[in-house]
Design a protein around this motif. Structure first.
Motif, PDB file in Angstrom:
ATOM      1  N   ASN A  33      -0.719  60.153  11.164  1.00 60.14           N
ATOM      2  CA  ASN A  33      -0.803  58.922  11.939  1.00 60.14           C
ATOM      3  C   ASN A  33      -2.035  59.011  12.826  1.00 60.14           C
ATOM      4  O   ASN A  33      -2.056  59.779  13.785  1.00 60.14           O
ATOM      5  N   LEU A  40       1.848  52.852  22.676  1.00 58.81           N
ATOM      6  CA  LEU A  40       2.560  53.816  21.851  1.00 58.81           C
ATOM      7  C   LEU A  40       3.598  53.151  20.937  1.00 58.81           C
ATOM      8  O   LEU A  40       3.723  53.497  19.768  1.00 58.81           O
ATOM      9  N   ARG A  41       4.315  52.174  21.450  1.00 68.55           N
ATOM     10  CA  ARG A  41       5.346  51.498  20.663  1.00 68.55           C
ATOM     11  C   ARG A  41       4.763  50.919  19.381  1.00 68.55           C
ATOM     12  O   ARG A  41       5.346  50.980  18.318  1.00 68.55           O
ATOM     13  N   LYS A  44       3.362  53.899  16.663  1.00 71.26           N
ATOM     14  CA  LYS A  44       4.250  54.804  15.922  1.00 71.26           C
ATOM     15  C   LYS A  44       4.323  54.381  14.455  1.00 71.26           C
ATOM     16  O   LYS A  44       4.282  53.201  14.136  1.00 71.26           O
ATOM     17  N   LYS A  62       4.392  60.078  15.617  1.00 70.45           N
ATOM     18  CA  LYS A  62       3.638  59.551  16.761  1.00 70.45           C
ATOM     19  C   LYS A  62       2.143  59.650  16.463  1.00 70.45           C
ATOM     20  O   LYS A  62       1.718  60.408  15.586  1.00 70.45           O
ATOM     21  N   GLU A  65      -0.210  62.819  15.127  1.00 69.27           N
ATOM     22  CA  GLU A  65       0.696  63.818  14.565  1.00 69.27           C
ATOM     23  C   GLU A  65       0.741  63.626  13.052  1.00 69.27           C
ATOM     24  O   GLU A  65       0.253  62.633  12.525  1.00 69.27           O
ATOM     25  N   SER A  90       4.812  50.082  10.601  1.00 70.29           N
ATOM     26  CA  SER A  90       4.067  50.331  11.835  1.00 70.29           C
ATOM     27  C   SER A  90       4.160  49.088  12.708  1.00 70.29           C
ATOM     28  O   SER A  90       4.704  48.066  12.275  1.00 70.29           O
TER      29      SER A  90
END
Length: 156
Positions: A33, A40-41, A44, A62, A65, A90
């Protein structure tokens, strides 16, 4: 005479087996990712992956990562069957295909991953989903090129 035929048959069988491709190989699949520059929401990456034998279930990666799987592939006709498929979600939508084949032992697919063949890396970015292809540059150094395979689309 029969003894010589048996010896020749044995030698021919050994040569034939030596010329066959390796029946199993080590496979490597990485999902990364690299969505950045958003909350952030939205960044992810949700995914559900499975193979012919295993359902790996849903997972969330996340930003910055990755998930890595190593496995053994069956690489001998007619048993070429190792495949991994995934669904992706996503904050920007889904891939344009509901199910994406992210690894297959079939040679045409492996060539798409680059000269490493049995190593495939997929990358989620803000504008879409990419296959990271391994190539050799003019100095024979390993480098990577990201190839857009799917823009994010809204299906809801």
């Amino acid at each position: 005479m029969a003894r010589n035929q048996g010896l020749w048959f044995f030698v021919a069988a050994v040569v034939a087996v030596a010329l066959l491709p390796a029946p199993t190989m080590a496979g490597r699949l990485e999902l990364r990712n690299e969505i950045e520059g958003v909350v952030l929401r939205k960044a992810k990456l949700s995914m559900r992956c499975w193979s012919n034998e295993d359902d790996l279930g849903w997972d969330v990666i996340k930003p910055m990562e990755s998930r890595l799987w190593k496995f053994t592939t069956m690489n001998m006709w007619p048993f070429q069957k190792t495949e991994f498929r995934c669904q992706f979600r996503s904050g920007f939508g889904t891939t344009n295909q509901e199910v994406v084949t992210v690894f297959s032992v079939k040679s045409g697919f492996r060539k798409e991953c680059g000269f490493l063949g049995d190593e495939c890396t997929w990358v989620a970015k803000r504008d879409g989903f990419y296959l990271r292809k391994a190539i050799r540059d003019k100095d024979a150094t390993k480098t990577f090129v990201d190839i857009l395979k799917s823009k994010w689309v809204w299906k809801w």
